[in-house]
Write a protein that holds these residues in place. Structure first.
Motif, PDB file in Angstrom:
ATOM      1  N   ALA A 199      -3.837  -2.985 -12.697  1.00 36.55           N
ATOM      2  CA  ALA A 199      -4.769  -3.134 -13.815  1.00 36.55           C
ATOM      3  C   ALA A 199      -6.022  -3.919 -13.434  1.00 36.55           C
ATOM      4  O   ALA A 199      -7.125  -3.575 -13.868  1.00 36.55           O
ATOM      5  CB  ALA A 199      -4.077  -3.826 -14.990  1.00 36.55           C
ATOM      6  N   LEU A 200      -5.863  -4.959 -12.630  1.00 31.45           N
ATOM      7  CA  LEU A 200      -6.992  -5.843 -12.323  1.00 31.45           C
ATOM      8  C   LEU A 200      -7.705  -5.498 -11.026  1.00 31.45           C
ATOM      9  O   LEU A 200      -8.858  -5.848 -10.837  1.00 31.45           O
ATOM     10  CB  LEU A 200      -6.509  -7.298 -12.258  1.00 31.45           C
ATOM     11  CG  LEU A 200      -5.870  -7.844 -13.534  1.00 31.45           C
ATOM     12  CD1 LEU A 200      -5.311  -9.235 -13.293  1.00 31.45           C
ATOM     13  CD2 LEU A 200      -6.856  -7.832 -14.682  1.00 31.45           C
ATOM     14  N   GLY A 201      -7.016  -4.822 -10.134  1.00 29.90           N
ATOM     15  CA  GLY A 201      -7.578  -4.555  -8.817  1.00 29.90           C
ATOM     16  C   GLY A 201      -8.647  -3.485  -8.810  1.00 29.90           C
ATOM     17  O   GLY A 201      -8.693  -2.615  -9.681  1.00 29.90           O
ATOM     18  N   THR A 202      -9.509  -3.571  -7.812  1.00 27.60           N
ATOM     19  CA  THR A 202     -10.572  -2.582  -7.654  1.00 27.60           C
ATOM     20  C   THR A 202     -10.545  -1.923  -6.275  1.00 27.60           C
ATOM     21  O   THR A 202     -11.152  -0.885  -6.081  1.00 27.60           O
ATOM     22  CB  THR A 202     -11.959  -3.220  -7.856  1.00 27.60           C
ATOM     23  OG1 THR A 202     -12.122  -4.286  -6.923  1.00 27.60           O
ATOM     24  CG2 THR A 202     -12.124  -3.741  -9.276  1.00 27.60           C
ATOM     25  N   ASP A 203      -9.866  -2.537  -5.307  1.00 28.30           N
ATOM     26  CA  ASP A 203      -9.862  -2.018  -3.936  1.00 28.30           C
ATOM     27  C   ASP A 203      -8.565  -2.464  -3.269  1.00 28.30           C
ATOM     28  O   ASP A 203      -8.539  -3.434  -2.520  1.00 28.30           O
ATOM     29  CB  ASP A 203     -11.078  -2.556  -3.176  1.00 28.30           C
ATOM     30  CG  ASP A 203     -11.248  -1.912  -1.821  1.00 28.30           C
ATOM     31  OD1 ASP A 203     -10.736  -0.799  -1.612  1.00 28.30           O
ATOM     32  OD2 ASP A 203     -11.903  -2.526  -0.955  1.00 28.30           O
ATOM     33  N   LEU A 204      -7.477  -1.765  -3.571  1.00 32.11           N
ATOM     34  CA  LEU A 204      -6.150  -2.187  -3.127  1.00 32.11           C
ATOM     35  C   LEU A 204      -5.975  -2.045  -1.615  1.00 32.11           C
ATOM     36  O   LEU A 204      -6.482  -1.107  -1.006  1.00 32.11           O
ATOM     37  CB  LEU A 204      -5.082  -1.366  -3.846  1.00 32.11           C
ATOM     38  CG  LEU A 204      -5.157  -1.339  -5.370  1.00 32.11           C
ATOM     39  CD1 LEU A 204      -4.011  -0.510  -5.942  1.00 32.11           C
ATOM     40  CD2 LEU A 204      -5.158  -2.736  -5.956  1.00 32.11           C
ATOM     41  N   LEU A 205      -5.251  -3.005  -1.039  1.00 36.24           N
ATOM     42  CA  LEU A 205      -4.994  -3.007   0.398  1.00 36.24           C
ATOM     43  C   LEU A 205      -3.581  -3.542   0.634  1.00 36.24           C
ATOM     44  O   LEU A 205      -3.245  -4.627   0.162  1.00 36.24           O
ATOM     45  CB  LEU A 205      -6.006  -3.888   1.137  1.00 36.24           C
ATOM     46  CG  LEU A 205      -5.782  -4.092   2.633  1.00 36.24           C
ATOM     47  CD1 LEU A 205      -5.960  -2.783   3.401  1.00 36.24           C
ATOM     48  CD2 LEU A 205      -6.735  -5.161   3.170  1.00 36.24           C
ATOM     49  N   THR A 206      -2.782  -2.799   1.378  1.00 36.58           N
ATOM     50  CA  THR A 206      -1.429  -3.245   1.714  1.00 36.58           C
ATOM     51  C   THR A 206      -1.473  -4.260   2.844  1.00 36.58           C
ATOM     52  O   THR A 206      -2.220  -4.104   3.814  1.00 36.58           O
ATOM     53  CB  THR A 206      -0.558  -2.046   2.149  1.00 36.58           C
ATOM     54  OG1 THR A 206      -0.534  -1.086   1.097  1.00 36.58           O
ATOM     55  CG2 THR A 206       0.863  -2.475   2.470  1.00 36.58           C
ATOM     56  N   VAL A 207      -0.639  -5.303   2.700  1.00 36.94           N
ATOM     57  CA  VAL A 207      -0.496  -6.336   3.719  1.00 36.94           C
ATOM     58  C   VAL A 207       0.999  -6.454   4.030  1.00 36.94           C
ATOM     59  O   VAL A 207       1.819  -6.563   3.126  1.00 36.94           O
ATOM     60  CB  VAL A 207      -1.041  -7.695   3.240  1.00 36.94           C
ATOM     61  CG1 VAL A 207      -0.874  -8.757   4.318  1.00 36.94           C
ATOM     62  CG2 VAL A 207      -2.501  -7.582   2.804  1.00 36.94           C
ATOM     63  N   ARG A 208       1.321  -6.439   5.315  1.00 43.03           N
ATOM     64  CA  ARG A 208       2.706  -6.676   5.743  1.00 43.03           C
ATOM     65  C   ARG A 208       2.731  -7.918   6.604  1.00 43.03           C
ATOM     66  O   ARG A 208       1.928  -8.061   7.526  1.00 43.03           O
ATOM     67  CB  ARG A 208       3.248  -5.496   6.568  1.00 43.03           C
ATOM     68  CG  ARG A 208       4.706  -5.717   7.013  1.00 43.03           C
ATOM     69  CD  ARG A 208       5.217  -4.551   7.839  1.00 43.03           C
ATOM     70  NE  ARG A 208       4.561  -4.445   9.132  1.00 43.03           N
ATOM     71  CZ  ARG A 208       4.921  -5.125  10.226  1.00 43.03           C
ATOM     72  NH1 ARG A 208       5.918  -5.982  10.191  1.00 43.03           N
ATOM     73  NH2 ARG A 208       4.261  -4.932  11.350  1.00 43.03           N
ATOM     74  N   VAL A 209       3.635  -8.824   6.288  1.00 41.48           N
ATOM     75  CA  VAL A 209       3.817 -10.024   7.090  1.00 41.48           C
ATOM     76  C   VAL A 209       5.114  -9.852   7.884  1.00 41.48           C
ATOM     77  O   VAL A 209       6.191  -9.709   7.288  1.00 41.48           O
ATOM     78  CB  VAL A 209       3.878 -11.297   6.217  1.00 41.48           C
ATOM     79  CG1 VAL A 209       4.122 -12.520   7.098  1.00 41.48           C
ATOM     80  CG2 VAL A 209       2.604 -11.468   5.414  1.00 41.48           C
ATOM     81  N   ALA A 210       4.990  -9.830   9.198  1.00 39.81           N
ATOM     82  CA  ALA A 210       6.161  -9.796  10.068  1.00 39.81           C
ATOM     83  C   ALA A 210       6.670 -11.222  10.173  1.00 39.81           C
ATOM     84  O   ALA A 210       6.003 -12.094  10.735  1.00 39.81           O
ATOM     85  CB  ALA A 210       5.775  -9.244  11.445  1.00 39.81           C
ATOM     86  N   LEU A 211       7.839 -11.474   9.573  1.00 35.60           N
ATOM     87  CA  LEU A 211       8.398 -12.809   9.535  1.00 35.60           C
ATOM     88  C   LEU A 211       9.100 -13.117  10.849  1.00 35.60           C
ATOM     89  O   LEU A 211       9.786 -12.263  11.415  1.00 35.60           O
ATOM     90  CB  LEU A 211       9.377 -12.940   8.364  1.00 35.60           C
ATOM     91  CG  LEU A 211       8.783 -12.655   6.989  1.00 35.60           C
ATOM     92  CD1 LEU A 211       9.889 -12.620   5.941  1.00 35.60           C
ATOM     93  CD2 LEU A 211       7.724 -13.687   6.629  1.00 35.60           C
ATOM     94  N   LYS A 212       8.933 -14.349  11.317  1.00 37.76           N
ATOM     95  CA  LYS A 212       9.601 -14.767  12.557  1.00 37.76           C
ATOM     96  C   LYS A 212      11.066 -15.007  12.270  1.00 37.76           C
ATOM     97  O   LYS A 212      11.423 -15.556  11.229  1.00 37.76           O
ATOM     98  CB  LYS A 212       8.965 -16.046  13.103  1.00 37.76           C
ATOM     99  CG  LYS A 212       7.572 -15.828  13.621  1.00 37.76           C
ATOM    100  CD  LYS A 212       7.034 -17.071  14.248  1.00 37.76           C
ATOM    101  CE  LYS A 212       5.633 -16.824  14.746  1.00 37.76           C
ATOM    102  NZ  LYS A 212       5.014 -18.041  15.261  1.00 37.76           N
ATOM    103  N   ARG A 213      11.871 -14.609  13.200  1.00 41.70           N
ATOM    104  CA  ARG A 213      13.312 -14.852  13.065  1.00 41.70           C
ATOM    105  C   ARG A 213      13.592 -16.326  13.323  1.00 41.70           C
ATOM    106  O   ARG A 213      12.976 -16.949  14.167  1.00 41.70           O
ATOM    107  CB  ARG A 213      14.099 -14.004  14.073  1.00 41.70           C
ATOM    108  CG  ARG A 213      13.982 -12.539  13.777  1.00 41.70           C
ATOM    109  CD  ARG A 213      14.759 -11.753  14.809  1.00 41.70           C
ATOM    110  NE  ARG A 213      14.601 -10.339  14.560  1.00 41.70           N
ATOM    111  CZ  ARG A 213      15.541  -9.590  14.046  1.00 41.70           C
ATOM    112  NH1 ARG A 213      16.705 -10.110  13.735  1.00 41.70           N
ATOM    113  NH2 ARG A 213      15.337  -8.314  13.850  1.00 41.70           N
ATOM    114  N   ARG A 214      14.545 -16.852  12.587  1.00 41.86           N
ATOM    115  CA  ARG A 214      14.900 -18.269  12.750  1.00 41.86           C
ATOM    116  C   ARG A 214      16.132 -18.396  13.578  1.00 41.86           C
ATOM    117  O   ARG A 214      16.980 -17.647  13.684  1.00 41.86           O
ATOM    118  CB  ARG A 214      15.120 -18.897  11.378  1.00 41.86           C
ATOM    119  CG  ARG A 214      13.818 -18.947  10.642  1.00 41.86           C
ATOM    120  CD  ARG A 214      13.959 -19.779   9.421  1.00 41.86           C
ATOM    121  NE  ARG A 214      12.742 -20.570   9.387  1.00 41.86           N
ATOM    122  CZ  ARG A 214      12.642 -21.709   8.805  1.00 41.86           C
ATOM    123  NH1 ARG A 214      13.648 -22.255   8.214  1.00 41.86           N
ATOM    124  NH2 ARG A 214      11.514 -22.364   8.792  1.00 41.86           N
TER     125      ARG A 214
END
Length: 132
Positions: free
Chosen positions: A117-132
């Motif tokens: 509803a609020l966005g005008t220019d959507l962009l996907t972001v993926r964060v590769a999480l470090k293994r602990r």
């Protein structure tokens, strides 16, 4: 960007920066993305909606390249994500080739509806999480 989209961007980001984000950042179970300020070098914390899937955390930016946290990721992709009160380190990847509308279908509903509803220019972001 159209005049309407520019006005929408300014109104939404002003509200988020001065009203919503300061409150949401303090909620212990709110998901928060921490980037490093590209100019200041200081930690910048932004409440986000998204979902952890395995060793990745997925989110969709409402304003794509205009989002401050996306600009910070471009300068330094090392980030931290607070999920359910626990911090995880990771590396953020901007995915302009991904379908953000389809991606939102797999993310939390309330946040996804707000982003659409609020966005005008959507962009996907993926964060590769470090293994602990």
């Amino acid at each position: 960007m159209s005049r309407y989209a520019d006005l929408k961007h300014r109104a939404v980001t002003t509200f988020q920066r001065h009203v919503a984000n300061p409150v949401l950042r303090r909620l212990p179970l709110q998901t928060v993305l921490e980037t490093t300020g590209r100019t200041s070098g200081l930690p910048r914390r932004t409440p986000v909606g998204g979902r952890r899937v395995g060793d990745s955390f997925w989110l969709v930016s409402e304003f794509g390249e205009r989002s401050q946290y996306v600009r910070n990721i471009r300068a330094d992709p090392r980030v931290r994500v607070r999920i359910r009160g626990r911090w995880y380190e990771g590396t953020a990847h901007l995915l302009p080739g991904d379908d953000p509308v389809a991606r939102l279908r797999g993310l939390p509903r309330l946040n996804s509806a707000a982003v659409r509803a609020l966005g005008t220019d959507l962009l996907t972001v993926r964060v590769a999480l470090k293994r602990r």
